[in-house]
Enzyme design. Structure first.
Site, PDB file in Angstrom:
ATOM      1  N   SER A 179       1.129  -1.231   0.193  1.00 49.71           N
ATOM      2  CA  SER A 179      -0.214   0.249  -0.244  1.00 49.71           C
ATOM      3  C   SER A 179       0.998   1.344   0.089  1.00 49.71           C
ATOM      4  O   SER A 179       0.664   2.167  -0.250  1.00 49.71           O
ATOM      5  CB  SER A 179      -0.546  -0.255   1.286  1.00 49.71           C
ATOM      6  OG  SER A 179      -0.443  -0.155   2.595  1.00 49.71           O
ATOM      7  N   HIS A 207      -5.757  -3.851  -2.297  1.00 51.32           N
ATOM      8  CA  HIS A 207      -5.311  -2.853  -3.156  1.00 51.32           C
ATOM      9  C   HIS A 207      -4.732  -3.156  -4.695  1.00 51.32           C
ATOM     10  O   HIS A 207      -5.341  -2.472  -5.237  1.00 51.32           O
ATOM     11  CB  HIS A 207      -3.181  -2.184  -2.741  1.00 51.32           C
ATOM     12  CG  HIS A 207      -3.788  -0.491  -1.530  1.00 51.32           C
ATOM     13  ND1 HIS A 207      -4.564   0.255  -2.133  1.00 51.32           N
ATOM     14  CD2 HIS A 207      -3.311  -1.176  -0.562  1.00 51.32           C
ATOM     15  CE1 HIS A 207      -3.879   0.904  -0.683  1.00 51.32           C
ATOM     16  NE2 HIS A 207      -3.615   0.398   0.115  1.00 51.32           N
ATOM     17  N   LYS A 238     -11.147  -0.102  -1.320  1.00 47.80           N
ATOM     18  CA  LYS A 238     -10.662  -0.054  -2.489  1.00 47.80           C
ATOM     19  C   LYS A 238     -10.922   0.213  -3.754  1.00 47.80           C
ATOM     20  O   LYS A 238     -11.609   0.948  -4.040  1.00 47.80           O
ATOM     21  CB  LYS A 238      -9.299  -0.403  -2.117  1.00 47.80           C
ATOM     22  CG  LYS A 238      -8.609   0.710  -1.201  1.00 47.80           C
ATOM     23  CD  LYS A 238      -8.009  -0.237  -0.100  1.00 47.80           C
ATOM     24  CE  LYS A 238      -7.360   0.566   1.140  1.00 47.80           C
ATOM     25  NZ  LYS A 238      -6.740  -0.440   2.396  1.00 47.80           N
TER      26      LYS A 238
HETATM   27  C1  LIG Z   1      -6.564  -0.384   3.915  1.00 47.80           C
HETATM   28  C2  LIG Z   1      -6.124  -1.729   3.865  1.00 47.80           C
HETATM   29  C3  LIG Z   1      -6.494  -2.739   5.056  1.00 47.80           C
HETATM   30  C4  LIG Z   1      -7.641  -1.956   6.324  1.00 47.80           C
HETATM   31  O1  LIG Z   1      -8.613  -2.118   5.156  1.00 47.80           O
HETATM   32  P1  LIG Z   1     -10.269  -1.730   5.491  1.00 47.80           P
HETATM   33  O2  LIG Z   1     -11.199  -2.240   5.315  1.00 47.80           O
HETATM   34  O3  LIG Z   1      -9.818  -0.224   5.176  1.00 47.80           O
HETATM   35  O4  LIG Z   1     -10.108  -1.061   7.383  1.00 47.80           O
HETATM   36  C5  LIG Z   1      -5.966  -3.823   5.175  1.00 47.80           C
HETATM   37  N1  LIG Z   1      -4.353  -3.928   5.096  1.00 47.80           N
HETATM   38  C6  LIG Z   1      -3.984  -3.072   3.977  1.00 47.80           C
HETATM   39  C7  LIG Z   1      -2.788  -3.397   3.493  1.00 47.80           C
HETATM   40  C8  LIG Z   1      -4.851  -1.950   3.327  1.00 47.80           C
HETATM   41  O5  LIG Z   1      -4.285  -1.161   2.764  1.00 47.80           O
END
Ligand SMILES: *Cc1c(COP(=O)(O)O)cnc(C)c1O
Length: 390
Positions: A179, A207, A238
């Site tokens: 990320s 992602h 995302k």
């Molecule tokens: C955004 C993200 C999360 C958390 O996801 P949410 O649905 O926003 O709680 C977990 N792992 C990674 C690698 C992320 O980028």
């Protein structure tokens, strides 16, 4: 503890250029948003395919709300498991080619709920150094011993695997598409090591979901490893433009998790609107590959532009384009100048990234026009000169 304690803590963060604040954006979906009365180009959103504002995604959310209500009313195991959850899980399993899928309230909740049920006290977790905070918190909750291996470094991982005592239960943890650096894990080598050393592998593809692989099924598809990795997780928040998360795997795995994962059991089910929106988004990912093509064309355009201006980027291979700055104060100053020139892109600072690696994390989406990217590049160049980075 009095409130002066809180003020002192905030002043310390300000002094280190690590203080965070909420930003007054009027809309979350780009590519152009209102910020404090001005129109700015958004280069910070994870809505890679522009699906958060897609009419069919919105319509699905509205219809589900009208039909099932705004909230789910209870946890999934009580009375909150509604048709939109079940259809979404069926759609996810089909999309991912697995027997089953289980939807969690958020990616954070999935990671803290799943990891402690893969391994416990006495076990050994080996995690990539750049793993997301939710993965780290899941590791902490598991009470297993925890070591990090150097980012993407399978030789280092193998050294740690060789060093462990025999037959020790071991879990390897990585993100698929990272990320904060925008690079991918060496999934093929990680699978080989997991098989060779009889370790479990847990991949977080928050992602990668929707954007990686020819079919948008994620980083595991990109590596041709579907079927070789028994289970993994990703988010709906995302590229799928909604909210929530999923874990996919065998039926037994799904049934096991819904019996043991505390962050699944003791929390209210995802609102029906979010589940329905995510299902609509998956259908679009499957039927409109041109969105992905547009995303990658934009990604290459902005990447080349930033590179030609002389910025130093991470080893990114994705629409996440982090410009490395190092110092947190400098990164914040750069973000301020960018905003003055009409570009919203936040500075990412510790503890989100390691000390000394503060950056501006540009993200580009399928929704940006070439004109907007040209305009953004001009603003970036100006801001870079004003802050002495160029
Ligand atoms: C955004 C993200 C999360 C958390 O996801 P949410 O649905 O926003 O709680 C977990 N792992 C990674 C690698 C992320 O980028």
């Amino acid at each position: 503890m009095s409130t002066s304690h809180f003020r002192a803590a905030l002043q310390r963060l300000t002094g280190q250029s690590l203080r965070r604040a909420l930003s007054p954006l009027e809309s979350a979906s780009g590519p152009v948003v209102d910020y404090a009365g001005r129109t700015v180009i958004l280069l910070s959103s994870n809505d890679y395919l522009g699906l958060a504002a897609h009419p069919r995604v919105i319509q699905s959310a509205v219809e589900a709300t009208e039909r099932y209500g705004a909230g789910s009313g209870a946890s999934r195991l009580v009375s909150g498991s509604l048709p939109p959850h079940r259809s979404l899980e069926a759609a996810l399993a089909k999309f991912k080619g697995t027997e089953g899928a289980l939807v969690f309230g958020a990616g954070y909740l999935a990671n803290v709920g799943v990891i402690p049920n893969l391994i416990g006290r006495g076990g050994l977790i080996l995690a990539d150094r750049l793993c997301h905070a939710s993965l780290i918190d899941g590791c902490r909750l598991s009470r297993a011993d925890f070591r990090v291996f150097r980012h993407g470094d399978c030789a280092h991982l193998e050294t740690l695997l060789r060093r462990r005592s025999d037959n020790r239960r071991t879990l390897i943890i990585t993100e698929g598409l990272f990320s904060m650096d925008g690079d991918v894990a060496p999934l093929d080598d990680l699978v080989r090591l997991a098989e060779q050393y009889d370790a479990l592998l847990y991949v977080d593809d928050a992602h990668g979901t929707g954007i990686m692989g020819a079919g948008g099924r994620g980083t595991i598809e990109q590596f041709g490893l579907e079927g070789r990795i028994p289970f993994h997780m990703g988010t709906l928040s995302k590229a799928l433009g909604s909210y929530g998360a999923y874990v996919v795997g065998s039926d037994d795995f799904v049934q096991y998790l819904l019996n043991v994962a505390r962050s699944f059991i003791f929390t209210t089910a995802l609102p029906p609107a979010m589940a329905a929106a995510a299902s609509a988004a998956i259908a679009i990912v499957e039927t409109e590959p041109e969105r992905r093509a547009r995303l990658w064309a934009n990604r290459h355009y902005l990447f080349k532009g930033l590179q030609n201006q002389g910025f130093r980027l991470t080893a990114t291979v994705s629409p996440i384009l982090p410009v490395l700055i190092g110092d947190a104060a400098k990164a914040s100053a750069f973000a301020d100048r960018l905003l003055a020139h009409g570009v919203y892109a936040t500075a990412i600072r510790p503890p989100t990234v390691p000390d000394g690696t503060s950056r501006i994390r540009f993200t580009v989406t399928a929704a940006h026009t070439t004109d907007q990217l040209d305009e953004a590049l001009q603003a970036v160049q100006r801001a870079g000169r004003e802050t002495g980075l160029l």
